[in-house]
Design a protein around this motif. Structure first.
Motif, PDB file in Angstrom:
ATOM      1  N   UNK A   1       0.841  -1.197   0.000  1.00  0.00           N
ATOM      2  CA  UNK A   1       0.000   0.000   0.000  1.00  0.00           C
ATOM      3  C   UNK A   1       0.871   1.241   0.000  1.00  0.00           C
ATOM      4  N   UNK A   2       0.245   2.371  -0.220  1.00  0.00           N
ATOM      5  CA  UNK A   2       0.982   3.638  -0.235  1.00  0.00           C
ATOM      6  C   UNK A   2       1.472   3.974   1.174  1.00  0.00           C
ATOM      7  N   UNK A   3       2.347   4.973   1.253  1.00  0.00           N
ATOM      8  CA  UNK A   3       2.818   5.441   2.545  1.00  0.00           C
ATOM      9  C   UNK A   3       1.635   5.928   3.381  1.00  0.00           C
TER      10      UNK A   3
ATOM     11  N   UNK B   1       8.142  12.018  13.694  1.00  0.00           N
ATOM     12  CA  UNK B   1       8.516  12.846  12.548  1.00  0.00           C
ATOM     13  C   UNK B   1       9.599  12.188  11.694  1.00  0.00           C
ATOM     14  N   UNK B   2      10.401  11.363  12.322  1.00  0.00           N
ATOM     15  CA  UNK B   2      11.522  10.716  11.633  1.00  0.00           C
ATOM     16  C   UNK B   2      11.047   9.700  10.588  1.00  0.00           C
ATOM     17  N   UNK B   3       9.762   9.334  10.642  1.00  0.00           N
ATOM     18  CA  UNK B   3       9.243   8.387   9.651  1.00  0.00           C
ATOM     19  C   UNK B   3       9.086   9.001   8.271  1.00  0.00           C
ATOM     20  N   UNK B   4       9.039  10.342   8.199  1.00  0.00           N
ATOM     21  CA  UNK B   4       8.881  11.022   6.913  1.00  0.00           C
ATOM     22  C   UNK B   4      10.236  11.133   6.223  1.00  0.00           C
ATOM     23  N   UNK B   5      10.301  10.695   4.978  1.00  0.00           N
ATOM     24  CA  UNK B   5      11.540  10.775   4.209  1.00  0.00           C
ATOM     25  C   UNK B   5      11.308  11.556   2.919  1.00  0.00           C
ATOM     26  N   UNK B   6      12.385  11.941   2.294  1.00  0.00           N
ATOM     27  CA  UNK B   6      12.278  12.610   0.992  1.00  0.00           C
ATOM     28  C   UNK B   6      11.605  11.702  -0.025  1.00  0.00           C
ATOM     29  N   UNK B   7      11.872  10.419   0.080  1.00  0.00           N
ATOM     30  CA  UNK B   7      11.260   9.464  -0.833  1.00  0.00           C
ATOM     31  C   UNK B   7       9.738   9.452  -0.686  1.00  0.00           C
TER      32      UNK B   7
END
Length: 301
Positions: free
Chosen positions: A66-68, A190-196
């Motif tokens: 599934x999507x993020x 917040x660390x779960x968010x990446x540029x990808x």
């Protein structure tokens, strides 16, 4: 109350998708109290399922795609909460090495369940059919090879006793944006968010194209895709537990769900999947979409 539900089937041999979806009407009135009661009842049944897996030395692989922010990790956490830790495993692999990218199936084969074990895949080998091809992390040749051989690879392990259950958690754009914003602003996650993650949001339409192609090409009699709307997390966690239990009632473990003519064999989409040579269709698709979509201006959500 909620344990009896109806499957809706959408199957074809052409451009339409092959998948399984739920009738949500019985879940629409699910309150928080009802959710907790139903979740507890179903988790008890999952413990029974695990006892059956251990006793009968079964090999169960449960795939989540599934999507993020669709809820894959949270769903696995709920389903596995009361299972015997020594008899299940959660696989969440990071970025592949160059060697792993070239030997894609081998990367996952070593993580498939042993006898008497359940393994949850938080993303799986199907990443190649979704994220990797969308982001250009694999070559056209690697993608084509995967699509041509994934069902054969799964069948080889099915012959060795591995039983697959493949979930796809579907989420809409507004809900995904809300969850990603909440995650980005949380001092805890917040660390779960990446540029990808942010780049993937921009490629929503391209991802959708490959997702639909994956559904059409990688469903099989013994391992159809089960597509679940995950906009409501409480409902999705009841539904996926239901689906897991119903999938394995045919193998006669101790459960309160009766096997009837109505639900017997549910999930087996068709007797034989037509294995057309994917390369021909892929060349057509690549000429029209692949290069143009990869290099087109990003789509802002």
């Amino acid at each position: 109350m909620f344990i009896n539900f109806i499957f809706l089937f959408y199957c074809s041999y052409g451009a339409q998708l092959v998948m399984i979806q739920f009738d949500l009407s019985e879940y629409s009135r699910l309150s928080e109290d009802d959710y907790k009661k139903e979740r507890r009842k179903l988790l008890i049944e999952l413990v029974k399922l695990q006892e059956w897996v251990i006793k009968k030395k079964k090999r169960i692989a449960i795939v989540y795609e599934g999507r993020d922010a669709a809820g894959k990790t949270g769903s696995i956490s709920v389903l596995s909460r009361y299972l015997i830790p020594q008899k299940y495993n959660v696989v969440h692999l990071g970025k592949p090495t160059k060697y792993e990218s070239r030997h894609w199936f081998a990367r996952y084969a070593k993580h498939l369940p042993n006898r008497g074990e359940i393994v949850f895949f938080d993303r799986s080998w199907y990443t190649r059919a979704l994220t990797e091809v969308t982001m250009g992390y694999c070559t056209k040749r690697q993608y084509t090879y995967f699509m041509n051989h994934v069902l054969e690879w799964e069948r080889d392990f099915q012959k060795k006793g591995v039983q697959f259950l493949k979930f796809y958690l579907s989420i809409n754009k507004p809900i995904q944006k809300e969850r990603l914003d909440r995650r980005a602003n949380s001092p805890l996650v917040y660390w779960k968010i990446t540029e990808n993650d942010l780049r993937m949001v921009e490629k929503w339409d391209m991802y959708t194209l490959y997702k639909n192609q994956m559904f059409e090409r990688t469903t099989s009699k013994k391992a159809p895709w089960v597509v679940l709307n995950s906009n409501n997390k409480n409902i999705i966690r009841v539904k996926e537990t239901d689906a897991t239990l119903l999938k394995f009632t045919e193998w006669n473990f101790a459960t309160s769900i009766p096997v009837t003519e109505k639900n017997k064999g549910v999930g087996f989409v068709r007797e034989k999947l037509p294995l057309r040579e994917f390369r021909d269709d892929f060349n057509l698709i690549s000429d029209i979409y692949y290069d143009r979509l990869r290099f087109q201006p990003t789509i802002t959500v």
